[in-house]
Design an enzyme around this catalytic site. Structure first.
Site, PDB file in Angstrom:
ATOM      1  N   ALA A 129       0.448  -1.178   0.262  1.00 27.34           N
ATOM      2  CA  ALA A 129      -0.304   0.339  -0.207  1.00 27.34           C
ATOM      3  C   ALA A 129       0.958   1.041  -0.057  1.00 27.34           C
ATOM      4  O   ALA A 129       2.183   1.129  -0.011  1.00 27.34           O
ATOM      5  CB  ALA A 129      -0.521  -0.091   1.495  1.00 27.34           C
ATOM      6  N   GLY A 148       0.224  -5.264   1.085  1.00 24.76           N
ATOM      7  CA  GLY A 148      -0.972  -5.264   0.303  1.00 24.76           C
ATOM      8  C   GLY A 148       0.157  -5.990  -1.785  1.00 24.76           C
ATOM      9  O   GLY A 148      -0.809  -6.464  -1.988  1.00 24.76           O
ATOM     10  N   GLU A 167      -1.124  -8.955  -0.534  1.00 28.07           N
ATOM     11  CA  GLU A 167      -2.072  -9.342  -1.016  1.00 28.07           C
ATOM     12  C   GLU A 167      -3.132  -9.368  -2.217  1.00 28.07           C
ATOM     13  O   GLU A 167      -3.748 -10.700  -2.079  1.00 28.07           O
ATOM     14  CB  GLU A 167      -2.806  -8.531  -0.026  1.00 28.07           C
ATOM     15  CG  GLU A 167      -2.248  -8.806   0.976  1.00 28.07           C
ATOM     16  CD  GLU A 167      -2.572  -7.316   2.602  1.00 28.07           C
ATOM     17  OE1 GLU A 167      -2.173  -6.483   2.132  1.00 28.07           O
ATOM     18  OE2 GLU A 167      -3.586  -7.569   3.959  1.00 28.07           O
ATOM     19  N   GLU A 188       3.582  -4.945   7.423  1.00 27.36           N
ATOM     20  CA  GLU A 188       2.868  -4.338   7.869  1.00 27.36           C
ATOM     21  C   GLU A 188       3.338  -3.845   9.746  1.00 27.36           C
ATOM     22  O   GLU A 188       3.132  -2.806  10.325  1.00 27.36           O
ATOM     23  CB  GLU A 188       1.531  -4.756   7.887  1.00 27.36           C
ATOM     24  CG  GLU A 188       1.367  -4.323   6.846  1.00 27.36           C
ATOM     25  CD  GLU A 188       1.258  -5.606   5.877  1.00 27.36           C
ATOM     26  OE1 GLU A 188       2.471  -6.629   5.753  1.00 27.36           O
ATOM     27  OE2 GLU A 188       0.520  -5.357   4.633  1.00 27.36           O
TER      28      GLU A 188
HETATM   29  N1  DAK Z   1       4.857   3.377  -0.642  1.00 27.56           N
HETATM   30  C1  DAK Z   1       4.934   4.396  -1.014  1.00 27.56           C
HETATM   31  N2  DAK Z   1       6.079   5.273  -1.337  1.00 27.56           N
HETATM   32  C2  DAK Z   1       6.992   3.803  -1.863  1.00 27.56           C
HETATM   33  C3  DAK Z   1       5.796   2.111  -1.228  1.00 27.56           C
HETATM   34  C4  DAK Z   1       5.271   2.079  -0.983  1.00 27.56           C
HETATM   35  N3  DAK Z   1       4.818   0.688   0.499  1.00 27.56           N
HETATM   36  N4  DAK Z   1       7.637   1.519  -1.620  1.00 27.56           N
HETATM   37  C5  DAK Z   1       9.097   2.139  -2.460  1.00 27.56           C
HETATM   38  N5  DAK Z   1       7.618   3.763  -1.936  1.00 27.56           N
HETATM   39  C6  DAK Z   1       8.784   4.773  -2.950  1.00 27.56           C
HETATM   40  C7  DAK Z   1      10.187   5.301  -2.348  1.00 27.56           C
HETATM   41  O1  DAK Z   1       9.891   5.550  -1.645  1.00 27.56           O
HETATM   42  C8  DAK Z   1      10.289   5.329  -3.589  1.00 27.56           C
HETATM   43  O2  DAK Z   1      10.367   6.935  -4.009  1.00 27.56           O
HETATM   44  P1  DAK Z   1      11.322   8.177  -3.672  1.00 27.56           P
HETATM   45  O3  DAK Z   1      12.099   8.472  -2.650  1.00 27.56           O
HETATM   46  O4  DAK Z   1      12.277   7.562  -5.188  1.00 27.56           O
HETATM   47  O5  DAK Z   1      10.669   9.423  -3.393  1.00 27.56           O
HETATM   48  C9  DAK Z   1      10.361   5.113  -4.539  1.00 27.56           C
HETATM   49  O6  DAK Z   1       9.402   3.948  -4.423  1.00 27.56           O
HETATM   50  C10 DAK Z   1      11.620   3.767  -4.976  1.00 27.56           C
HETATM   51  O7  DAK Z   1      11.953   2.952  -3.671  1.00 27.56           O
HETATM   52  P2  DAK Z   1      13.393   3.005  -2.858  1.00 27.56           P
HETATM   53  O8  DAK Z   1      14.842   3.466  -2.960  1.00 27.56           O
HETATM   54  O9  DAK Z   1      12.873   2.619  -1.416  1.00 27.56           O
HETATM   55  O10 DAK Z   1      13.853   1.517  -3.012  1.00 27.56           O
HETATM   56  P3  DAK Z   1      14.775   0.508  -3.068  1.00 27.56           P
HETATM   57  O11 DAK Z   1      14.719  -0.674  -4.058  1.00 27.56           O
HETATM   58  O12 DAK Z   1      15.917   0.837  -1.804  1.00 27.56           O
HETATM   59  O13 DAK Z   1      14.038  -0.588  -2.108  1.00 27.56           O
HETATM   60  C11 DAK Z   1      11.846  -1.445  -1.184  1.00 27.56           C
HETATM   61  C12 DAK Z   1      12.951  -1.331  -2.120  1.00 27.56           C
HETATM   62  C13 DAK Z   1      10.674  -2.576  -1.686  1.00 27.56           C
HETATM   63  C14 DAK Z   1      12.500  -2.217  -0.208  1.00 27.56           C
HETATM   64  C15 DAK Z   1      11.464   0.380  -0.483  1.00 27.56           C
HETATM   65  O14 DAK Z   1      11.367   1.016  -1.333  1.00 27.56           O
HETATM   66  C16 DAK Z   1      10.527  -0.586   0.841  1.00 27.56           C
HETATM   67  O15 DAK Z   1      10.794  -0.831   2.458  1.00 27.56           O
HETATM   68  N6  DAK Z   1       9.129   0.069   0.610  1.00 27.56           N
HETATM   69  C17 DAK Z   1       8.371  -0.502   1.470  1.00 27.56           C
HETATM   70  C18 DAK Z   1       8.044  -1.742   1.233  1.00 27.56           C
HETATM   71  C19 DAK Z   1       6.846  -1.538   2.847  1.00 27.56           C
HETATM   72  O16 DAK Z   1       6.906  -1.299   3.580  1.00 27.56           O
HETATM   73  N7  DAK Z   1       5.152  -1.700   1.667  1.00 27.56           N
HETATM   74  C20 DAK Z   1       4.239  -1.180   3.021  1.00 27.56           C
HETATM   75  C21 DAK Z   1       3.387  -2.380   3.771  1.00 27.56           C
HETATM   76  S1  DAK Z   1       2.113  -2.321   4.166  1.00 27.56           S
HETATM   77  C22 DAK Z   1      -4.709  -0.479   5.254  1.00 27.56           C
HETATM   78  C23 DAK Z   1      -5.223  -1.828   4.381  1.00 27.56           C
HETATM   79  C24 DAK Z   1      -3.495  -1.799   3.639  1.00 27.56           C
HETATM   80  C25 DAK Z   1      -2.739  -1.808   4.467  1.00 27.56           C
HETATM   81  C26 DAK Z   1      -2.604  -1.097   5.547  1.00 27.56           C
HETATM   82  C27 DAK Z   1      -3.382  -0.415   6.226  1.00 27.56           C
HETATM   83  N8  DAK Z   1      -5.547  -0.019   6.173  1.00 27.56           N
HETATM   84  C28 DAK Z   1      -6.937   1.049   4.976  1.00 27.56           C
HETATM   85  C29 DAK Z   1      -5.543   0.250   7.239  1.00 27.56           C
HETATM   86  C30 DAK Z   1      -1.229  -2.030   3.917  1.00 27.56           C
HETATM   87  C31 DAK Z   1      -0.190  -2.278   4.028  1.00 27.56           C
HETATM   88  C32 DAK Z   1       1.084  -2.850   3.574  1.00 27.56           C
HETATM   89  O17 DAK Z   1       1.416  -2.723   2.281  1.00 27.56           O
END
Ligand code: DAK
Length: 259
Positions: free
Chosen positions: A65, A110, A113, A133
């Protein structure tokens, strides 16, 4: 603005691509809206027999997400966002056409998912799957707690979700999260081969099989068996059932028409 979700149709395959490579295809509300619109088109398309879902770019299927968007959400907005996303994922899960996720990189939160809402998942050795998460102070909110538990079992799902540990392709295969591990450069081709193998068969039978399995697993066994029996009886009224059996008797290849 570029569309955040693309739909291309070729040789009866509907290719859905999440297209936000600059954010690793993170699921913003715009992506969810565009995905919903695309699914509506797919539902209504007679040309599409199988769907292949993937992410744009080399690195990511979907990195979850959109954290930047979630950062400022109120509980009410979070509820609405989650409800909309869950409706969209359920729509994907219950498409009449079989769906294949070609997981081409990160499938986190997400993104995991989303992949769990498809019928069959393919990936390569270097993909990275997981539920980050709890590192963000939340839990999987697009039905990951439920779909993953049903897919791999409660205890293994709990381990993945509690630890937020990322896993690669081989472990995803071992756990049964992906159906097949393929070479990265062959991922799309393998997904297409799978789609072609499905498309050789009677379309209405495949669609009914999908429906009976997807709905039946949620029902008590006797009700699910009844669902199967009724679906089977209905297929006896189709032209493709007549064609399939006649072709067998006549030792020729069946020509199905989805009638
Ligand atoms: N959201 C927004 N931007 C993201 C992103 C994300 N999930 N993942 C990556 N990006 C963006 C980064 O911010 C970066 O943008 P800039 O800084 O260049 O503007 C760009 O994509 C490239 O990312 P990185 O520079 O970080 O790339 P790396 O290769 O170094 O790292 C990575 C890749 C996948 C390991 C890293 O980007 C990362 O850790 N990303 C986040 C992964 C994550 O935690 N995803 C979210 C999972 S939680 C809910 C409903 C659903 C959910 C929750 C609540 N309710 C409504 C309450 C579900 C939640 C989730 O999915």
């Amino acid at each position: 603005m570029n569309k955040t979700v693309l739909l291309d149709v070729k040789d009866h395959i509907g290719y859905i691509t999440i297209n936000r490579p600059e954010a690793l295809n993170a699921l913003s509300s715009q992506v969810l809206k565009d995905l919903n619109d695309v699914l509506e088109t797919v539902e209504q398309s007679d040309a599409i027999r199988v769907v292949i879902l993937t992410g744009a770019g080399e690195k990511s299927f979907v990195a979850g997400a959109d954290i930047k968007e979630m950062d400022t959400m109120t509980p009410t907005e979070a509820f609405e966002y989650m409800t909309y996303a869950n409706d969209t994922f359920s729509r994907l899960e219950h498409l009449r056409q079989p769906t294949i996720a070609a997981i081409n990189g990160y499938a986190l939160g997400g993104g995991m998912e989303l992949a769990l809402s498809t019928d069959i998942r393919l990936g390569h050795e270097k993909i990275l799957l997981g539920f980050p998460e709890v590192t963000l102070g939340i839990i999987p909110g697009f039905a990951g707690t439920q779909r993953m538990s049903r897919l791999i079992g409660v205890s293994k799902a709990k381990e993945l979700i509690f630890t937020a540990r990322n896993i690669k392709g081989a472990e995803a295969l071992e756990l049964g999260i992906i159906n097949r591990l393929v070479e990265a450069e062959n991922l799309l081709e393998e997904a297409e081969n799978l789609a072609k193998a499905i498309m050789k068969n009677a379309p209405l039978a495949v669609e009914k099989a999908k429906h009976v399995i997807s709905v039946g697993v949620e029902l008590p066994l006797q009700n699910a068996i009844r669902l199967e029996t009724e679906a089977e009886a209905l297929l006896f009224s189709t032209e493709d059932k007549v064609e399939g059996m006649r072709a067998f008797v006549e030792k020729r290849k069946a020509v199905f028409t989805r009638k």
